[in-house]
Enzyme design. Structure first.
Site, mmCIF file in Angstrom:
data_model
loop_
_atom_site.group_PDB
_atom_site.id
_atom_site.type_symbol
_atom_site.label_atom_id
_atom_site.label_comp_id
_atom_site.label_asym_id
_atom_site.label_seq_id
_atom_site.Cartn_x
_atom_site.Cartn_y
_atom_site.Cartn_z
ATOM 1 N N GLU A 60 -3.703 -8.964 2.926
ATOM 2 C CA GLU A 60 -3.552 -9.485 4.281
ATOM 3 C C GLU A 60 -4.724 -9.158 5.194
ATOM 4 O OE1 GLU A 60 -2.201 -5.252 4.784
ATOM 5 O OE2 GLU A 60 -2.150 -6.765 3.188
ATOM 6 N N CYS A 64 0.823 -1.210 0.000
ATOM 7 C CA CYS A 64 0.000 0.000 0.000
ATOM 8 C C CYS A 64 0.861 1.267 0.000
ATOM 9 C CB CYS A 64 -0.989 -0.025 1.169
ATOM 10 S SG CYS A 64 -2.364 1.146 0.934
ATOM 11 N N HIS A 82 -4.526 -4.666 -0.043
ATOM 12 C CA HIS A 82 -4.322 -5.261 1.282
ATOM 13 C C HIS A 82 -4.823 -6.702 1.294
ATOM 14 C CE1 HIS A 82 -2.905 -1.822 3.636
ATOM 15 N NE2 HIS A 82 -3.748 -1.076 2.963
#
Length: 305
Positions: free
Chosen positions: A237, A142, A235
């Site tokens: 994750e 990011c 993202h």
């Protein structure tokens, strides 16, 4: 094999509850295995959540992974207890003479600032430069992806007219790249950001390769130096409820915020999210660890250069 993390890290109990095999440092010392050493520079404000999200994904491989957490000496975290930072995090000065098989650098809530206005920019760019000769492969996420592309390749960022917020469909530009082993032709990734990088700026740099894009979210994954650097704008994750927590937080503050797109079932925030990115997330981190860290790093870590 498990992921080896510091004794008493809060993530341990949460991950054990999810039936994820984690091993604390004390037990790992009894095993005669050459683990992969990964350092995570955690720039996110709620650090314990980010630790758990990343460890969850790094643990899903047959490789033993040993993790160090890194903090900025020039910035004091306001959202994580000082005791936690002191116990589990190292400063750059304490690791600068060491080498790592892999590195992850997270996003940060500073994207509306010019890069050079960030109060830890000087220290961060020193770490960026260090990673090129002390780490086999570095994974920028990011804001860190935008910062790394700006620092190394002079790629600008642009402020969006509205937040890129939701879960978006992505396609593969190079489906045979090992980072995509096992991927479907399209896959989903959460995004949460106010700025973007542009395709035309990336393709003007022959050192950079756009591996994946989204019609709605734009450039997603950029590779450099044959996989020694990955720049990821989304993202993968994120936990299932992360976007919901961000949305509810901003609503509670009275901020103008649109619903995260393609996230809640029937676009109704009273409904649970439709989680459709976890398979991709696990493959992404597994493939990175296997093909660009484990298979590329020298057996003697000190030979990294």
């Amino acid at each position: 094999m498990p992921v080896n993390i510091p004794d008493k890290l809060p993530a341990v109990e949460q991950l054990k509850h999810e039936n994820i095999f984690v091993m604390d440092a004390s037990r790992a010392l009894t095993q005669d295995i050459r683990p992969l050493k990964i350092v995570i520079l955690n720039l996110m404000p709620i650090k314990i959540t980010t630790e758990t999200d990343l460890i969850r994904l790094l643990s899903n491989t047959p490789l033993q992974v040993e993790i160090d957490f890194l903090k900025m000496k020039s910035h004091i975290s306001k959202n994580t207890p000082m005791e936690h930072m002191t116990m589990f995090y190292k400063t750059f000065n304490s690791i600068r003479n060491g080498k790592y098989d892999g590195m992850i650098i997270t996003g940060a809530p500073v994207e509306m600032l010019d890069f050079e206005e960030v109060n830890y920019w000087s220290e961060l760019t020193e770490i960026f430069s260090w990673a090129r000769t002390h780490v086999t492969s570095t994974f920028y996420i990011c804001w860190a992806a935008q910062a790394g592309l700006h620092y190394f390749y002079d790629i600008p960022k642009y402020i969006l007219s509205e937040k890129m917020f939701g879960v978006f469909e992505h396609s593969l530009n190079e489906p045979l790249n090992p980072i995509f082993r096992g991927f479907d032709e399209t896959f989903y990734v959460p995004h949460s950001r106010h700025t973007e990088i542009k395709r035309d700026d990336i393709i003007s740099k022959p050192e950079l390769t756009i591996l994946s894009e989204s019609d709605e979210a734009g450039v997603y994954m950029v590779m450099a130096r044959n996989g020694r650097e990955f720049f990821i704008t989304g993202h993968a994750e994120y936990a299932p409820d992360t976007l919901d927590q961000e949305y509810q937080r901003d609503v509670a503050k009275g901020l103008s915020i649109e619903l995260p797109r393609h996230y809640y079932r029937d676009d109704n925030p009273e409904n649970p999210p439709l989680v459709r990115w976890r398979g991709h997330a696990n493959l992404l981190f597994t493939n990175w660890l296997n093909y660009f860290v484990y298979q590329m790093t020298p057996f003697n870590r000190e030979d990294i250069q």
